[in-house]
Scaffold this motif. Structure first.
Motif, PDB file in Angstrom:
ATOM      1  N   ASP A   8      32.974  20.348  40.165  1.00 43.74           N
ATOM      2  CA  ASP A   8      32.420  21.706  40.294  1.00 43.74           C
ATOM      3  C   ASP A   8      32.157  22.345  38.929  1.00 43.74           C
ATOM      4  O   ASP A   8      31.594  23.432  38.851  1.00 43.74           O
ATOM      5  CB  ASP A   8      33.306  22.602  41.156  1.00 43.74           C
ATOM      6  N   TYR A  10      33.871  23.859  36.772  1.00 47.90           N
ATOM      7  CA  TYR A  10      34.552  25.080  36.362  1.00 47.90           C
ATOM      8  C   TYR A  10      35.580  24.811  35.271  1.00 47.90           C
ATOM      9  O   TYR A  10      35.976  25.710  34.556  1.00 47.90           O
ATOM     10  CB  TYR A  10      35.236  25.747  37.567  1.00 47.90           C
ATOM     11  N   ASP A  41      30.883  28.768  32.793  1.00 47.36           N
ATOM     12  CA  ASP A  41      31.748  28.735  33.966  1.00 47.36           C
ATOM     13  C   ASP A  41      30.982  28.198  35.172  1.00 47.36           C
ATOM     14  O   ASP A  41      30.019  28.820  35.633  1.00 47.36           O
ATOM     15  CB  ASP A  41      32.271  30.143  34.266  1.00 47.36           C
ATOM     16  N   GLY A  42      31.372  27.031  35.661  1.00 43.36           N
ATOM     17  CA  GLY A  42      30.707  26.441  36.810  1.00 43.36           C
ATOM     18  C   GLY A  42      29.409  25.739  36.489  1.00 43.36           C
ATOM     19  O   GLY A  42      28.671  25.369  37.403  1.00 43.36           O
ATOM     20  N   LYS A  43      29.122  25.510  35.206  1.00 47.42           N
ATOM     21  CA  LYS A  43      27.879  24.861  34.811  1.00 47.42           C
ATOM     22  C   LYS A  43      28.136  23.853  33.702  1.00 47.42           C
ATOM     23  O   LYS A  43      28.969  24.083  32.819  1.00 47.42           O
ATOM     24  CB  LYS A  43      26.858  25.876  34.274  1.00 47.42           C
ATOM     25  N   TRP A  76      23.904  20.168  43.304  1.00 45.80           N
ATOM     26  CA  TRP A  76      23.217  21.396  42.915  1.00 45.80           C
ATOM     27  C   TRP A  76      22.835  21.212  41.458  1.00 45.80           C
ATOM     28  O   TRP A  76      23.707  20.994  40.597  1.00 45.80           O
ATOM     29  CB  TRP A  76      24.110  22.622  43.063  1.00 45.80           C
ATOM     30  N   ARG A 196      25.546  21.965  38.579  1.00 47.44           N
ATOM     31  CA  ARG A 196      26.461  22.974  39.124  1.00 47.44           C
ATOM     32  C   ARG A 196      27.481  22.353  40.070  1.00 47.44           C
ATOM     33  O   ARG A 196      28.588  22.864  40.208  1.00 47.44           O
ATOM     34  CB  ARG A 196      25.658  24.060  39.854  1.00 47.44           C
ATOM     35  N   ASP A 219      28.203  28.001  44.043  1.00 39.77           N
ATOM     36  CA  ASP A 219      29.328  28.600  43.324  1.00 39.77           C
ATOM     37  C   ASP A 219      30.623  28.611  44.116  1.00 39.77           C
ATOM     38  O   ASP A 219      31.461  29.507  43.963  1.00 39.77           O
ATOM     39  CB  ASP A 219      28.975  30.027  42.907  1.00 39.77           C
ATOM     40  N   LYS A 221      34.020  27.463  44.355  1.00 37.48           N
ATOM     41  CA  LYS A 221      35.000  26.871  43.441  1.00 37.48           C
ATOM     42  C   LYS A 221      36.100  26.173  44.228  1.00 37.48           C
ATOM     43  O   LYS A 221      36.671  26.732  45.162  1.00 37.48           O
ATOM     44  CB  LYS A 221      35.596  27.935  42.545  1.00 37.48           C
TER      45      LYS A 221
END
Length: 224
Positions: A8, A10, A41-43, A76, A196, A219, A221
């Motif tokens: 993910d 993160y 964050d998250g990418k 994603w 993502r 998104d 998480k």
């Protein structure tokens, strides 16, 4: 359900991308060239030869998919450009540019998935490809499914775009192959863009599940 791998993005600590699936021995990835990625964050944004690889074989994934005879790739992502070809490797469980179990790649305006079976060659050819102009430079939800009967589907943003066939069984999957993101292990097949979420399942997700995941967005998480 049936999730065997999840990134993910993160938590990219000191160059490590953690497998958050909670299934089996984690297949964590090492980013060898941190200057070639940007982390948010998250990418994870891949800009060059990042060399993102697992240190150990992806045995839990290969074994689970071999047993079930089914697989789903979910991603994603946002490509950096539309002329990436080869196909450029988004995700690969492989040895080099001609030996693989499974690969999701971008071939200019098409998404291409290669899957090794008793009826395809060691490079996963013939592959399942979408039509041209399916790839766009926006954040997209890409899902590939293959059921036990060899029927394949590709969904883009919750809509089915492609049906194909990858016949045979998966008895010839090589459990020594490792997993990489953004390139082939031997190099020369770079993919640049934003990731993502990457997930693998050892079953073919139904259209309703694909739509549910698309509606959930990129998104979500995972729990530590």
């Amino acid at each position: 359900e049936n999730l065997v791998l999840l990134y993910d993005f993160y938590d990219v600590e000191e160059g490590w991308i953690r497998d958050r699936s909670g299934f089996g021995v984690p297949v964590d990835l090492r980013v060898e060239n941190l200057d070639e990625v940007r982390r948010e964050d998250g990418k994870l944004i891949i800009r060059g030869k990042a060399q993102i690889k697992s240190n150990k074989p992806a045995q839990k994934i290969s074994a689970a998919i071999h047993r079930s005879g089914e697989v789903t790739i979910e991603a994603w992502l946002k490509p950096a450009k539309l002329d990436q070809a080869g196909p450029a490797r988004v995700l690969s469980i492989s040895q080099d540019s001609t030996n693989r179990n499974l690969t999701l790649g971008q071939d200019a305006g098409k998404w291409d998935v290669r899957l090794r079976s008793s009826k395809t060659n060691s490079n996963g050819i013939p592959s399942t490809s979408t039509k041209e102009r399916v790839v766009s430079e926006k954040l997209s939800h890409i899902v590939y499914t293959r059921n036990r009967q060899g029927e394949t589907r590709v969904f883009v943003d919750g809509k089915e775009t492609t049906r194909g066939r990858a016949l045979g069984n998966l008895s010839n999957w090589n459990k020594s192959y490792r997993l990489s993101l953004g390139d082939e292990f031997s190099g020369g097949r770079e993919w640049h863009g934003e990731l993502r979420l990457i997930a693998l399942y050892n079953r073919a997700l139904k259209p309703a599940s694909v739509n549910k995941n698309f509606d959930a967005g990129p998104d979500v998480k995972s729990k530590p």
